[in-house]
Design an enzyme around this catalytic site. Structure first.
Site, short mmCIF file in Angstrom:
data_model
loop_
_atom_site.label_atom_id
_atom_site.label_comp_id
_atom_site.label_asym_id
_atom_site.label_seq_id
_atom_site.Cartn_x
_atom_site.Cartn_y
_atom_site.Cartn_z
N GLY C 14 -53.04 80.33 36.64
CA GLY C 14 -52.89 78.88 36.77
C GLY C 14 -52.10 78.27 35.65
N ARG C 82 -52.41 95.68 43.83
CA ARG C 82 -53.00 95.36 45.14
C ARG C 82 -52.13 94.25 45.72
NH1 ARG C 82 -57.62 95.13 48.38
NH2 ARG C 82 -57.87 92.95 48.88
N ASP C 118 -58.12 85.95 32.66
CA ASP C 118 -58.81 87.23 32.83
C ASP C 118 -58.15 88.08 33.92
OD1 ASP C 118 -59.62 85.57 34.84
OD2 ASP C 118 -61.75 86.06 34.70
N THR C 140 -56.47 80.41 29.31
CA THR C 140 -57.34 79.86 30.34
C THR C 140 -57.78 78.49 29.90
OG1 THR C 140 -59.63 79.83 31.11
CG2 THR C 140 -59.10 81.43 29.42
N ASP C 142 -60.17 76.99 30.82
CA ASP C 142 -61.63 76.92 30.78
C ASP C 142 -62.23 77.43 29.47
OD1 ASP C 142 -61.84 75.96 33.42
OD2 ASP C 142 -61.61 77.98 34.21
N ASP C 144 -62.93 80.32 28.58
CA ASP C 144 -64.03 81.25 28.84
C ASP C 144 -63.68 82.71 28.60
OD1 ASP C 144 -62.33 81.53 30.96
OD2 ASP C 144 -63.82 81.23 32.52
N ARG C 186 -65.70 76.52 36.84
CA ARG C 186 -66.48 77.11 37.91
C ARG C 186 -67.61 77.98 37.36
NH1 ARG C 186 -63.73 77.72 43.26
NH2 ARG C 186 -63.82 75.54 42.64
#
Lengths: 362, 362, 362, 362
Positions: C14, C82, C118, C140, C142, C144, C186
């Site tokens: 983000g 992936r 992450d 991030t 956040d 976190d 979140r």
């Protein structure tokens, strides 16, 4: 140890964003966590000498977390151990510390929280030596106190200075000029260093790194040759030229005073115009750096300091100051705390600044 | 009348928030509404003389509505009718206007939009007299152009100055000081008047109202007696004392230059300290007032000016300037437009300022 | 060890204020300090899979230190291990990591700097396991990520949220209302906790402390009884009620998505109106928290991270991430780094928040 | 005409930046210019009915020019002519206007200044019809009152919304998303229009221009095809789709209530995701638009309104409202004043917006 029932709090020295947030946290923590009363001492040590105090409750501190200034008032002149009085028409200095101690007793103040810079914390230390149960909270916009990672107010001052640099950038670019910003920092260049890096300055001049003006000119000329036809120069008011010419000897006291002597910003502007032949303009931010609403980071730090200072009082950490040792707030002895913290020219931040192309004129 | 197929645009004079928003609106309106090409002339009239031009399309102006500065560059020195050249090692002035006209022809420019202040609009007027199809857009941070309610950039400059006053307030209150803010305004005091009213200043000194320093001191002393122990003084750089002492005769050109002569802020600070015996501090905002992202009001006004300027070109309003006559943008003849608009000491705003207790020292 | 001659850099996940400042510092440090070339990989790992790269020089990164966003673009969907492809009209996932490694070789990239959260750092770790010389920079909003005191962008997000709370305060006070602000977070409540303390919120609800809505109502009613007729409630989007009712099971992925399901802010608003009988209003900040110019603190941190990441590459710290261990930036193994850091309900900041009267509903 | 000796002032309706600046100017002008006393009526018409009033002096209004909210409090529910009371356990409405008139007499209030929007000014008009000497000051954040060029608070609300758009831009660009901002404006789209133009939005949806969602999708897709892979959509809460589907009939009262019904922002987000296949995110600004410090322009306008309202009272302009007719403030009859001013789809600003490429979905 006697149980603490009433805490006094005062703010000393220069104005600093976050003072109100500290006071609010002291009052709320004392009342809510410890059921202890709080007394506000008005206008710093002046109020302690002259017994000007008001009770503080939650209502007194409602809605002030975001406000600049201090609801208690402050002065940066009154030292109880060397208190200026008029005697026989002459100025004299007296020790009024005993009077302060009596005033504290009279109001049943069992713990005193002093929010201040090196001057105020020194006084706090002297009071502690005389048995006063005192805890310090470090306050200096200059961030120049050792023992704490950051002082509150510093982030706000840096933010104000950075916003000014951002604005100077657009006009510098449009006009091919040298733009000089003079910021606070008589003995330590933290505000200049942080705002200069954040604002993308081209040159930063600070007291810790005496500069060679020729190298500054070379740096600006080299930029011009690469097509960058403007330069932003951030100068701490205490910066000095190698060889010492720029040192202004009259600045003996630590007080921010941008009106005296024309200012170093103007001196350097004049010299840079001569050597680079570029138009040069000066902004002197002055006390704008001390004012305004504190940043969110300063409000959090202030809240934590205020709350921890009450914890320190209740735990009997007298003669200590609360200090940020990221991520914790811890008590440290005032004796350690009041040493000055200077910018390390070999430190990571100066090296990162040089890596992104900033010249310090050294 | 010949159909317009290509429009040229240039920015002249000092930097001003909103220039990019005007340029963007010119380009987008020309292309989208009229399917007309746009050519950007680099560095104001310097690029017109020397044929430095770039085509502008929508991609060129994407994402610039909020950016300070001008993507075209600007200078406030190059007058094609009196162009500085070196001749036999001496500075001489030549008329290069014909060269400009040839450059316009060479690029098939059928309409020229000049975004500038009184200097640039005067040049635009002279070009129009020689047959160039020119339309002006009024740009001056000082808001001192008659014929338009507001110039773009002014609201941004006032906002910057007001933010500085807000910050000075908290530190002034905490310390019982006089805080002086020197702002732009050599001939007209609009920035000082607007920011002073918005910031809740106590004294505003502007060129249009010569002041009596004794009355300023009286006003500050009266505040002290009512318990308001601080004062905020906003000074336009062109303010002058009654009797003319403060008039600085060297200021012959209209150019903002806060580094010369120490500045009126410092002179008045010195005098106020003497007469009030209060500590006094000075902030000199300088070019910070010209920079930064334009306010939303300035972006809207700039967008409207740019779009209307293209409408004016397409409608053949040559020799005109677009002007705000709230709520409309209308074309007005350049001859009318370039008169200076000064603050009216008897006007509503000065009277409202006095009603809320602001002294102008008169 | 082979000498490093060319570094690649990409931004993943983000948007976050400070990304451009990191990129700028990477480019400048590589070129100036080490004389090493830099290649920008466009749109994160998508560009690495599909070989979309551009050379970066000092000109590429001029004037971006203060800009939000990332000049390299980013996605938060493309995982080379992936990678989503269409196969026979169906969505399938393939391992494209070898393709990435070939692309790095093709461009002679000897060191890869991955700026991401992450998710991206996990991918970086997998690449390192396959022998790619990679260094991470923690990003991030956040905050976190363990192993680093702060991530860049967090201070900017907190500042945006705090400004919103400041604005809600005046209208809450005037109207005697409950004002709810829903912020990002979140899995970790750092933004809510920091902005709530800084903004003087009355209630903060975060994922780490499941709340009892009855206690929240009691807290608000107790305020009313003390004459504080309004309350500010800050809610992290991932907060959940004790007993789990409020847990929204659909939120399986870590992605900020305020439009789904109405939002927890609205759910709680509805319940609080019922139990307190007070008018309640909701603001959902959404991606406003990710945008805008980074704060000065974030620009400095970003500059330091970027510069140190290049140092780490040159010193061979592959498989490491640069981390802030105040006051230093140090390399830490990626394996340690990508653990989540949650708010500690017993930590100093939550305790200080409770001391100043903030309820967490527990 | 009887000499005026005491003026009452109240604020009614929703909170709005600038209320305190109006009150301050009323108090200062009354006392300083006319030597007239001022009484503040608490919580709007509620205080007038229930006789809750406080004397106001210069000290009461010191330092509030820059503060959001209103020191007098406000409600948007109490109409003295239809006052909600409980009668036999049922809600009933009574005319309490006579009681108000008696309260005014009891306090010797010779002139009443009502600061409010259409609702409050309607009540003011009814009081005037009953002989009360009343003067109005126009207050609506929505700028939807005719007879005045601008209402105070509007510029502040636009500024807040524009700052949000600026922040959304960076993250929209980095991620290739549609970003939706829902702003206030139930019946008039001024905030959406102004902030959308200032912020460089791509789509603006307002109540005055019913939109065709297919055209909005086409506009966004066309941008994608030109390589602009993101779009910013600003939506006034009262915008409605052509054919009326989007009209939410429950919105019968004029009150800003972003929590009901999920909000139009979310409805449109859902539909745009379906038709464009792009990720879409929503921000709902809510009451953040009503709060915070007023902009400098709003402070000046508020100061002028407040000062002129006292002039109007003293000159006997009862039944009038002060209105901005740039550059003057003039009294206009309340009957004219309370008509709604809607955005003119053919007006210059909408046309300029279209010229710079903004779609209104029509």
């Amino acid at each position: 140890m006697k149980a603490i029932k009433r805490i006094g709090v005062l703010t000393g020295g220069g104005d600093c964003p976050g003072l109100n947030a500290v006071i609010r946290a002291v009052v709320k923590t004392a009342i809510r966590r410890y059921n202890v009363e709080v007394v506000g001492i008005i206008n710093g040590f002046h109020g302690l000498v002259n017994d000007v105090m008001v009770p503080l409750n939650e209502e007194s501190v409602a809605g002030i977390v975001h406000r600049g200034g201090t609801i208690l008032g402050t002065t940066n002149r009154d030292n109880p151990f060397r208190y200026a009085v008029e005697k026989d028409g002459e100025l004299a200095f007296e020790d009024r510390s005993e009077q302060c101690i009596q005033n504290l007793r009279k109001h049943n103040i069992d713990g005193l929280i002093v929010i201040g810079g090196d001057g105020s914390l020194n006084i706090a230390h002297q009071f502690h030596a005389k048995g006063v149960p005192v805890v310090g909270v470090p306050k200096t916009i200059d961030n120049d106190l050792s023992s704490t990672d950051y002082t509150f107010g510093f982030d706000s001052a840096v933010t104000t200075a950075t916003e000014a640099i951002d604005k100077l950038h657009t006009t510098a670019e449009s006009h091919h000029r040298i733009m000089i910003l003079e910021v606070m920092g008589r003995y330590a260049g933290w505000i200049a260093l942080y705002s200069g890096v954040a604002g993308g300055a081209d040159v930063i001049l600070i007291p810790e790194i005496p500069f060679d003006l020729g190298k500054v000119c070379d740096h600006i000329r080299a930029r011009n040759e690469r097509g960058r036809k403007f330069s932003i120069v951030v100068i701490a008011e205490g910066a000095s030229e190698k060889g010492g010419e720029m040192v202004v000897q009259q600045r003996v006291e630590k007080s921010h005073d941008p009106i005296r002597l024309g200012g170093i910003g103007q001196e350097i502007a004049h010299k840079l115009e001569l050597c680079t032949q570029m138009e040069t303009r000066v902004t002197v931010l002055g006390h704008v750096q001390r004012g305004g609403s504190p940043t969110s980071a300063d409000r959090i730090l202030s809240t934590r300091y205020g709350s921890s200072a009450v914890d320190a009082v209740m735990a009997g950490y007298f003669g200590h100051m609360v200090a940020l040792r990221t991520p914790k707030i811890v008590p440290v002895p005032l004796t350690e705390a009041i040493e000055m913290k200077k910018v390390n020219p070999q430190g990571q931040l100066v090296q990162a600044a040089k890596a992104v192309g900033i010249s310090f004129g050294d």
